[in-house]
Design an enzyme around this catalytic site. Structure first.
Site, short mmCIF file in Angstrom:
data_model
loop_
_atom_site.label_atom_id
_atom_site.label_comp_id
_atom_site.label_asym_id
_atom_site.label_seq_id
_atom_site.Cartn_x
_atom_site.Cartn_y
_atom_site.Cartn_z
N ASP A 100 -0.47 33.26 -5.11
CA ASP A 100 0.56 33.08 -4.09
C ASP A 100 1.95 33.00 -4.71
OD1 ASP A 100 -1.46 32.91 -2.21
OD2 ASP A 100 -1.47 30.71 -2.20
N ARG A 101 2.95 33.35 -3.93
CA ARG A 101 4.35 33.19 -4.35
C ARG A 101 4.62 31.75 -4.77
NH1 ARG A 101 8.88 31.55 -0.88
NH2 ARG A 101 10.77 31.79 -2.10
#
Length: 310
Positions: free
Chosen positions: A149-150
């Site tokens: 994930d970011r």
């Protein structure tokens, strides 16, 4: 880079070069009422106005699969593939640096900071790990083998050799890779560590969240405690399956959501460009036997989580 065809035609090679680390985007033209390319592009991409498309066309930045420049009055041809460069105005610079930990003839291993997306999407283009690394290394065929994930920091592995990429992709698909994460969260009182948490996870609401429902488990995480400081603990997490947001969902379900998680257990307002409170989740290490060279690899993040709470 090769582009999959819409039917049985051969794979396509993009006719536009990589520009500043960004590969050209493409769109296959579906059946529809559009008479010209401009009318289609205006409807397909409502956030890009006609003037912008006309300007891009005048610079030769919108072409067909043969590299032929398209103009506003070019006839719409169902089944054709159109290539163009995606652009963003005023992209926010992520003020944290990525690190390259390892590179050979086949793979590159990077240590990603929090807040930096792995690939371009939405409001992120140049400020992504992939584009940054392409600019930095000049490796045009760089492709992530997996993603995080970011909001998550840590180890990400890329392939830059098209001839051996499939071997590494199969390795991850078959889960012949050992992944270890670390997370900071509230201390779980009465927990009998280590233990394995299992649940049935499905797509939730809003669309970007996951949720648990009753049913046969399809997600599994091994959980242990590394260290505790009264109310806060550092956990070691080993995902035995690979569901989206699995670690975040599992800890939230146990009543110990990861510190600074804005999705679980409840959605918080979007922080936009605020990078002051990173999610305290780190992809600490990845290990595997190299399917090409036979070497035993172990890659570990150099980053550390910090106990700042929202």
């Amino acid at each position: 880079m090769k582009i999959a065809s819409a039917g049985n035609e051969p794979m396509l090679t993009p006719p536009l070069p990589i520009r500043e680390g960004v590969s050209p985007s493409y769109v296959w033209l579906p059946a529809g009422p559009w008479g010209t390319m401009l009318t289609f592009l205006e409807e397909r991409f409502p956030d890009v106005d006609a003037v912008t498309w006309i300007t891009r066309m005048s610079k030769g930045e919108v072409v067909d699969a043969n590299g032929i420049r398209l103009n506003p009055n070019s006839p719409y041809r169902r089944g054709a593939c159109v290539f163009y460069y995606r652009e963003l105005e005023g992209e926010f610079p992520i003020p944290f640096a990525e690190h390259i930990l390892y590179q050979d003839d086949h793979i590159l291993v990077s240590d990603k900071p929090h807040f930096l997306p792995v690939i371009p999407s939405g409001r992120f283009l140049h400020e992504t790990l992939l584009v940054r690394l392409k600019k930095r290394t000049g490796l045009e065929h760089l492709t992530p083998i997996h993603r995080i994930d970011r909001e998550t920091a840590g180890i990400v592995i890329f392939s830059h050799n098209a001839s051996t990429r499939g071997a590494y992709q199969v390795l991850f698909q078959k889960r012949e890779v050992s992944k270890v994460y670390e997370a900071l969260a509230s201390t779980l009182r009465g927990g009998n560590f280590p233990f394995t948490y299992r649940s049935c996870m499905v797509n939730g609401k809003p669309f970007f969240r996951m949720e648990e429902i009753a049913g046969a488990p399809n997600s599994e995480t091994a959980i242990n405690v590394i260290k505790s400081w009264n109310d806060i603990s550092l956990y070691q997490l080993r995902p035995l399956t690979g569901k989206k947001h699995q670690l975040r969902v599992h800890l939230a379900a146990l009543g110990i959501p990861i510190i600074n998680d804005t999705f679980y257990p409840v959605v918080h307002p979007c922080k936009a460009n605020d990078v002051s409170l990173p999610l305290q989740l780190l992809a600490r290490s990845i290990s595997f036997r190299d399917p090409v060279t036979g070497a035993n690899h172990y890659f570990e993040s150099q980053r550390e989580l910090v106990m700042n709470q929202s």
